[in-house]
Scaffold this motif. Sequence first.
Motif, short mmCIF file in Angstrom:
data_model
loop_
_atom_site.label_atom_id
_atom_site.label_comp_id
_atom_site.label_asym_id
_atom_site.label_seq_id
_atom_site.Cartn_x
_atom_site.Cartn_y
_atom_site.Cartn_z
N GLU A 248 40.66 4.79 133.33
CA GLU A 248 41.64 3.75 133.35
C GLU A 248 43.17 4.08 133.40
OE1 GLU A 248 40.79 1.62 129.59
OE2 GLU A 248 38.68 1.44 130.35
N ARG A 249 42.99 5.55 133.56
CA ARG A 249 44.76 6.16 133.84
C ARG A 249 45.50 6.04 132.59
NH1 ARG A 249 45.23 7.56 139.06
NH2 ARG A 249 43.87 6.50 140.65
N ILE A 250 44.79 6.13 131.50
CA ILE A 250 45.54 6.46 130.23
C ILE A 250 46.34 7.65 130.33
CG2 ILE A 250 45.48 6.66 127.57
CD1 ILE A 250 43.08 4.81 127.86
N PRO A 251 47.76 7.56 130.15
CA PRO A 251 48.53 8.96 130.60
C PRO A 251 48.61 10.18 129.41
CG PRO A 251 50.07 7.28 130.12
CD PRO A 251 48.53 6.44 129.99
N LEU A 252 47.26 10.57 129.26
CA LEU A 252 47.04 11.53 128.25
C LEU A 252 47.88 12.99 128.59
CD1 LEU A 252 43.59 10.95 127.04
CD2 LEU A 252 45.61 10.12 125.81
N GLN A 253 48.15 13.54 127.61
CA GLN A 253 48.68 15.05 128.08
C GLN A 253 47.51 16.05 127.88
OE1 GLN A 253 52.55 15.42 128.40
NE2 GLN A 253 51.74 13.32 128.41
N GLY A 254 46.42 15.92 127.30
CA GLY A 254 45.31 16.51 127.34
C GLY A 254 44.54 16.60 125.80
N VAL A 255 43.84 17.72 125.57
CA VAL A 255 43.16 17.60 124.35
C VAL A 255 43.49 18.84 123.51
CG1 VAL A 255 40.86 17.56 123.51
CG2 VAL A 255 41.11 16.26 125.39
N LEU A 256 43.74 18.71 122.22
CA LEU A 256 43.69 19.96 121.22
C LEU A 256 42.57 19.83 120.61
CD1 LEU A 256 47.30 19.02 119.70
CD2 LEU A 256 46.75 20.24 121.50
N LEU A 257 41.71 20.92 120.83
CA LEU A 257 40.36 21.11 120.24
C LEU A 257 40.42 22.43 119.60
CD1 LEU A 257 37.41 20.17 120.84
CD2 LEU A 257 37.15 21.84 122.63
N TYR A 258 40.05 22.03 118.33
CA TYR A 258 40.02 23.14 117.21
C TYR A 258 38.87 23.18 116.21
CZ TYR A 258 41.91 19.68 114.01
OH TYR A 258 42.14 18.59 113.05
N GLY A 259 38.60 24.46 115.80
CA GLY A 259 37.57 24.45 114.86
C GLY A 259 38.07 24.49 113.38
N LEU A 260 37.15 24.86 112.56
CA LEU A 260 37.54 24.78 110.93
C LEU A 260 38.21 26.24 110.59
CD1 LEU A 260 34.63 23.18 108.96
CD2 LEU A 260 36.64 22.29 109.84
N ALA A 261 39.50 25.92 109.99
CA ALA A 261 40.21 27.51 109.57
C ALA A 261 40.47 27.22 108.05
CB ALA A 261 41.73 27.42 110.33
N ARG A 262 40.33 26.11 107.61
CA ARG A 262 40.65 25.99 106.04
C ARG A 262 39.45 25.44 105.23
NH1 ARG A 262 45.24 22.49 106.37
NH2 ARG A 262 44.87 22.54 108.47
N THR A 263 39.16 25.83 104.25
CA THR A 263 38.05 24.92 103.50
C THR A 263 38.33 23.58 102.92
OG1 THR A 263 37.67 27.30 102.27
CG2 THR A 263 36.81 25.21 101.39
N SER A 264 37.28 22.75 103.37
CA SER A 264 37.42 21.27 102.97
C SER A 264 37.35 21.35 101.55
CB SER A 264 36.17 20.50 103.60
OG SER A 264 36.08 19.52 103.04
N LEU A 265 38.26 20.24 100.97
CA LEU A 265 38.12 20.04 99.52
C LEU A 265 37.55 18.68 99.12
CD1 LEU A 265 41.68 20.99 98.49
CD2 LEU A 265 39.67 22.23 98.24
N GLY A 291 39.40 16.69 134.30
CA GLY A 291 40.96 16.83 134.80
C GLY A 291 41.95 16.86 133.54
N LEU A 292 41.44 16.97 132.43
CA LEU A 292 42.48 17.05 131.28
C LEU A 292 42.69 18.49 130.94
CD1 LEU A 292 40.79 14.05 129.10
CD2 LEU A 292 43.08 14.20 130.06
N ALA A 293 44.10 18.71 130.45
CA ALA A 293 44.39 19.97 129.97
C ALA A 293 43.64 20.13 128.51
CB ALA A 293 45.91 20.10 129.86
N VAL A 294 43.49 21.47 128.02
CA VAL A 294 42.62 21.71 126.91
C VAL A 294 43.45 22.92 126.21
CG1 VAL A 294 40.63 22.48 125.55
CG2 VAL A 294 40.44 20.92 127.63
N LYS A 295 43.79 22.58 124.88
CA LYS A 295 44.32 23.76 124.03
C LYS A 295 43.43 24.13 123.02
CE LYS A 295 49.05 22.80 124.94
NZ LYS A 295 50.60 22.59 124.22
N LEU A 296 42.79 25.33 122.99
CA LEU A 296 41.61 25.56 122.24
C LEU A 296 41.95 26.31 121.02
CD1 LEU A 296 38.61 25.37 121.50
CD2 LEU A 296 37.99 27.34 123.15
N SER A 297 41.63 26.03 119.87
CA SER A 297 42.02 27.05 118.74
C SER A 297 40.48 27.16 117.84
CB SER A 297 43.08 26.26 117.74
OG SER A 297 44.28 25.99 118.60
N ILE A 298 40.26 28.21 118.07
CA ILE A 298 38.86 28.42 117.35
C ILE A 298 39.01 28.90 116.12
CG2 ILE A 298 36.71 29.94 117.63
CD1 ILE A 298 37.06 30.30 120.53
#
Length: 298
Positions: A248-265, A291-298
């Motif tokens: 649908e050509r939604i102009p997204l910059q990409g995806v910020l994909l990240y894992g858990l770094a802090r404890t849930s409360l 075709g999307l950019a990805v910034k991965l934070s494990i």
Amino acid sequence: MPEAAFSGSIKRMSSKKPQLTATDHSRDSAGLRYVYPVVSRRAGGVSVGINLNTNNACNWRCIYCQVPNLQRGSAPPVDLHLLERELRGFLNELLHGSFMHDNVPPEARRLNDIALSGNGEPTSAAEFEQSIEVIGRVMDEFRLNGTIKLVLITNGSLIHRPSVRNGIRKIAQLNGEIWFKLDSATAQGRMLINHSRQTTETVLKNLRVAASLCPTWIQTATFALDGQPAPADERRAYLEFLARCQAERIPLQGVLLYGLARTSLQPEAPRLSKAPSAWLEALAIDIKQLGLAVKLSI
């Protein structure tokens, strides 16, 4: 409080605090009501947080949320004068004082952005648009426009409000961007993870509006629940949703994909753990193939 005295109180406080880390996003680390600094994994430096939800209220309840005593609701009235005074005073100490040296690891001693996030959905504040105006005014004073970003971290659920759209337009004018939460592309997954009843079509509509008003990244939290990462049908629905955005050509910059770094409360905390790195990396590859950019934070 006079500006000089206000800055002095930050200096006295900062000398007593341990260094900031990516795993500590305490909202009271600067001893202020609305303003707090964090070392952001995704930003790669210091992010000055703006917490409009000082009552720990949000219209969603995400099971990985680190907010203590989280309640359902909206932000309380915002004291715009105090917000402006805090932001001005803290930026002065951060940029011209000793806070960065005293409290930030050497590798992260750069101001990357100002981010509206905090302890709930920031767009739920009745003064959201006016808060953006305040932030923009202070950024102008420090000549930060065009040099750092103003980031809105949001679940996008209130973008139908005219004042929210107006505020987002102002964010775009301030070299800003949106980080739009998408943790699941199924109704069942959103209820499980976010306790949200939004339909997929509503999410898509809100995302389309957001991206039309301001540069927008999708932000996705990943984790293992009861020892298992997202099941195959959830992963497939997520990738199909992204593929539809592309179609649908939604102009997204990409995806910020990240894992858990802090404890849930939240009550579900004992059931949560990090997703395997290989699983995250494979998902990032699948997203890139769309075709999307990805910034991965494990």
